[in-house]
Design an enzyme around this catalytic site. Structure first.
Site, PDB file in Angstrom:
ATOM      1  N   ASN A 107       0.822  -1.224   0.000  1.00 45.63           N
ATOM      2  CA  ASN A 107       0.000   0.000   0.000  1.00 45.63           C
ATOM      3  C   ASN A 107       0.851   1.267   0.000  1.00 45.63           C
ATOM      4  OD1 ASN A 107      -1.882  -1.945   0.272  1.00 45.63           O
ATOM      5  ND2 ASN A 107      -2.463  -1.453   2.380  1.00 45.63           N
ATOM      6  N   THR A 152     -18.278  40.198 -26.816  1.00 49.37           N
ATOM      7  CA  THR A 152     -19.052  39.685 -25.681  1.00 49.37           C
ATOM      8  C   THR A 152     -20.271  39.023 -26.328  1.00 49.37           C
ATOM      9  OG1 THR A 152     -20.423  41.643 -25.392  1.00 49.37           O
ATOM     10  CG2 THR A 152     -18.358  41.602 -24.175  1.00 49.37           C
ATOM     11  N   HIS A 153     -20.747  37.962 -25.730  1.00 51.18           N
ATOM     12  CA  HIS A 153     -21.841  37.169 -26.330  1.00 51.18           C
ATOM     13  C   HIS A 153     -21.479  36.740 -27.752  1.00 51.18           C
ATOM     14  CE1 HIS A 153     -24.522  38.630 -23.037  1.00 51.18           C
ATOM     15  NE2 HIS A 153     -23.702  39.665 -23.134  1.00 51.18           N
ATOM     16  N   SER A 274      -9.491  17.302 -46.602  1.00 49.73           N
ATOM     17  CA  SER A 274     -10.687  16.475 -46.624  1.00 49.73           C
ATOM     18  C   SER A 274     -10.497  15.390 -47.674  1.00 49.73           C
ATOM     19  CB  SER A 274     -11.898  17.342 -46.980  1.00 49.73           C
ATOM     20  OG  SER A 274     -12.892  16.568 -47.609  1.00 49.73           O
ATOM     21  N   LYS A 280     -10.578  21.981 -48.701  1.00 46.72           N
ATOM     22  CA  LYS A 280     -10.651  22.082 -47.242  1.00 46.72           C
ATOM     23  C   LYS A 280      -9.299  22.135 -46.556  1.00 46.72           C
ATOM     24  CE  LYS A 280     -13.710  22.101 -44.915  1.00 46.72           C
ATOM     25  NZ  LYS A 280     -14.580  21.052 -44.384  1.00 46.72           N
ATOM     26  N   ASN A 282      -8.579  21.772 -42.560  1.00 45.81           N
ATOM     27  CA  ASN A 282      -9.335  21.585 -41.316  1.00 45.81           C
ATOM     28  C   ASN A 282      -8.464  21.686 -40.064  1.00 45.81           C
ATOM     29  OD1 ASN A 282     -11.687  21.079 -42.790  1.00 45.81           O
ATOM     30  ND2 ASN A 282     -11.200  18.902 -42.992  1.00 45.81           N
ATOM     31  N   GLU A 287      -9.689  20.876 -32.907  1.00 43.28           N
ATOM     32  CA  GLU A 287     -10.934  20.137 -32.658  1.00 43.28           C
ATOM     33  C   GLU A 287     -10.706  18.979 -31.695  1.00 43.28           C
ATOM     34  OE1 GLU A 287     -13.473  19.893 -36.562  1.00 43.28           O
ATOM     35  OE2 GLU A 287     -11.347  19.967 -37.070  1.00 43.28           O
ATOM     36  N   TYR A 314      -6.280   1.289   2.956  1.00 39.11           N
ATOM     37  CA  TYR A 314      -6.210   0.941   1.541  1.00 39.11           C
ATOM     38  C   TYR A 314      -7.412   0.104   1.125  1.00 39.11           C
ATOM     39  CZ  TYR A 314      -4.772  -1.010  -2.888  1.00 39.11           C
ATOM     40  OH  TYR A 314      -4.744  -1.375  -4.203  1.00 39.11           O
ATOM     41  N   GLN A 319      -6.597   1.007  -6.920  1.00 39.49           N
ATOM     42  CA  GLN A 319      -5.797   0.624  -8.084  1.00 39.49           C
ATOM     43  C   GLN A 319      -6.286   1.326  -9.354  1.00 39.49           C
ATOM     44  OE1 GLN A 319      -4.330  -3.507  -8.535  1.00 39.49           O
ATOM     45  NE2 GLN A 319      -5.662  -3.595 -10.317  1.00 39.49           N
ATOM     46  N   LYS A 322      -4.764   4.707 -11.267  1.00 39.53           N
ATOM     47  CA  LYS A 322      -3.710   4.830 -12.276  1.00 39.53           C
ATOM     48  C   LYS A 322      -4.235   4.892 -13.712  1.00 39.53           C
ATOM     49  CE  LYS A 322      -1.459   1.767  -9.795  1.00 39.53           C
ATOM     50  NZ  LYS A 322      -2.153   2.105  -8.523  1.00 39.53           N
TER      51      LYS A 322
HETATM   52  N1  ARG Z   1      -1.867  -2.774  -7.437  1.00 39.89           N
HETATM   53  C1  ARG Z   1      -2.203  -2.115  -6.211  1.00 39.89           C
HETATM   54  C2  ARG Z   1      -2.678  -0.682  -6.485  1.00 39.89           C
HETATM   55  O1  ARG Z   1      -2.361  -0.191  -7.519  1.00 39.89           O
HETATM   56  C3  ARG Z   1      -1.037  -2.065  -5.316  1.00 39.89           C
HETATM   57  C4  ARG Z   1      -1.340  -2.165  -3.869  1.00 39.89           C
HETATM   58  C5  ARG Z   1      -1.929  -3.473  -3.586  1.00 39.89           C
HETATM   59  N2  ARG Z   1      -2.182  -3.651  -2.238  1.00 39.89           N
HETATM   60  C6  ARG Z   1      -2.894  -4.683  -1.832  1.00 39.89           C
HETATM   61  N3  ARG Z   1      -3.092  -4.809  -0.594  1.00 39.89           N
HETATM   62  N4  ARG Z   1      -3.421  -5.533  -2.687  1.00 39.89           N
HETATM   63  O2  ARG Z   1      -3.346  -0.070  -5.726  1.00 39.89           O
END
Ligand code: ARG
Length: 473
Positions: A107, A152-153, A274, A280, A282, A287, A314, A319, A322
């Site tokens: 953790n 404005t607007h 295009s 064109k 673009n 965008e 935790y 997880q 990420k």
């Molecule tokens: N892969 C886990 C995460 O990204 C790592 C920590 C995992 N901890 C656990 N007690 N399973 O959060």
């Protein structure tokens, strides 16, 4: 692995559901660094012998080499980067490898790895931010004097300097940059020593760990540290703010490059054709930036949703921080990379701006003129309103109306009024701090340069100059 208290093997379906090795791989080199610092701390605390330390360090170095060369044998059944590295180490050096997890939890480890990664990534982000800010300053300086209709607007409102428009984005992005420097402190805080939730039971020197890994501070509370992803929320807020700004800028670039406006022309390198319509050109980058801002805003709300009902300590939900964060980071970095170049290469068309500047945008100045003659503003507003109505009906510009006609609307008009029907005169009247007069904008540019100098004294901006200038993009 970790099956001591179970009597059955883990299901493949569980692995499919819980493991994403591509994400784990991004943390791997940081995990090795975390481990190197950690085993040194274990040694200092008397929990490893010198020969054990040396053996472990040698093994970790080899693992680092395998990761760099791509030969590291990743195994999904080991769940995550931490167990993959630990297992590999034991394979290389034997049982002693398993000592690296003394007093430690994944953790705190995952947080440490992630924060180390962020410290690197934020260098790149801040590099992009500085380059963008420099480009906005340079362009403002280069184009100082070009007049455009301000809106404005989204209706023509008053004449402003094109540089006032550019600098409006400078100040916005500068605000994001200042925020980044402010919250960097959180990223720069060492989690190691938090244990699983309650802190570490062995006498580790946390200050030593912080120094080894380059963190400026220690986290204050083990439970808060392992439970919180506040630093990711804050970063996502900044990314969202930046992407919203890029989206607004994109919207304006799209409009301003439309032939109906012709204020600017984006370069060939940053536009596409295009498949059907040969004429064109673009503005796809703009965008897509507008579109991608939606994904980054989504990441911010996903992160809030992820965290909002979690109990302390935790939880595996964490997880998911990420994939959410990495995608937003990737999009923000890409956008930061492309915009300064696109802005540098865009052609500015003074004529197009002048063409859309109608003299009616000087109506406020005409009313101000009557105010200077002693009339209350509301009255002056009404009189000029009637004059505009008259001019539209007669198909005339404000400057082609004769003094005699003006005097029919108000006795106070004299020859001097025509002086007020000049765009440059109009914008140079607005010469308080922050206004659009040439001198005010020049001052803004000077203040902006000073701000950049202050910014590069602060982390993460200060780190990047250690590695050479950002201009190379
Ligand atoms: N892969 C886990 C995460 O990204 C790592 C920590 C995992 N901890 C656990 N007690 N399973 O959060």
């Amino acid at each position: 692995m970790l099956r001591g208290r179970f009597s059955e093997e883990v299901s493949n379906l569980l692995l499919d559901y819980t493991v994403d090795l591509e994400i784990e791989k991004r943390l791997a080199l940081y995990d090795v660094r975390t481990n190197i610092a950690y085993v040194k701390a274990l040694f200092k605390a008397g929990l490893l012998q010198k020969d054990e330390l040396d053996l472990i360090l040698k093994g970790l170095k080899e693992i680092e080499g395998e990761l760099l060369s791509g030969s590291f044998p990743w195994r999904r059944e080991l769940e995550d980067v931490h167990m993959n590295v630990e297992k590999r180490l034991a394979e290389k050096i034997g049982e002693v490898g398993y000592k690296i997890h003394t007093g430690r939890s994944r953790n705190e480890q995952v947080l440490t790895d992630l924060k180390l990664l962020l410290k690197d990534e934020l260098k790149l982000v801040s590099c992009g931010m500085l380059f963008l800010l420099e480009v906005l300053l340079d362009l403002s300086e280069k184009h100082l004097g070009i007049i455009m209709p301000g809106f404005t607007h989204f209706q023509p409102a008053q004449p402003i300097l094109f540089s006032q428009w550019l600098m409006s984005y400078f100040w916005g992005f500068a605000r994001d940059a200042k925020k980044l420097a402010l919250l960097y402190d959180d990223v720069d805080t060492l989690p190691l020593g938090s244990g699983a939730l309650a802190g570490t039971a062995f006498p580790l020197d946390r200050n030593f760990l912080a120094r080894e890994l380059g963190f400026s501070r220690l986290s204050e509370n083990s439970l808060y540290e392992v439970s919180s992803r506040d630093f990711l929320l804050d970063l996502l807020y900044i990314f969202s703010s930046m992407m919203t700004r890029f989206s607004r800028l994109s919207e304006e670039l799209i409009c301003f490059s439309n032939p109906a406006f012709s204020f600017i022309e984006l370069s060939d390198a940053f536009t596409t054709g295009s498949s059907m319509m040969p004429q064109k050109k673009n503005p796809d980058v703009a965008e897509l930036a507008r579109g991608r801002s939606a994904r980054v805003l989504g990441a911010l709300s996903s992160m809030f949703a992820l965290l909002k009902a979690l109990p302390s300590g935790y939880n595996r939900d964490l997880q998911e921080d990420k994939p959410i964060f990495f995608e937003a980071l990737r999009l923000t970095k890409l956008t930061l990379q492309v915009f300064p170049r696109m802005l540098l290469e865009m052609k500015v068309n003074e004529g197009g701006m002048l063409e859309l500047l109608s003299e009616f945008t000087l109506s406020t100045d005409l009313a101000d003129y009557l105010v200077l003659k002693g009339l209350p503003f509301r009255k002056a507003h009404e009189i000029v309103g009637s004059i505009v109505k008259y001019a539209i009906k007669e198909g005339k510009d404000l400057s082609s109306i004769s003094l005699e006609e003006y005097r029919r609307f108000c006795e106070l008009f004299d020859e001097e009024l025509y002086k007020f029907l000049d765009y440059k005169f109009s914008l140079n009247r607005r010469n308080l701090k922050g206004g659009t007069s040439e001198s005010s904008v020049r001052n803004q540019i000077e203040d902006g340069k000073k701000l950049l100098e202050e910014l590069i004294k602060l982390k993460p901006f200060s780190d990047i100059y250690l590695e050479g200038p950002c201009r190379e993009g």
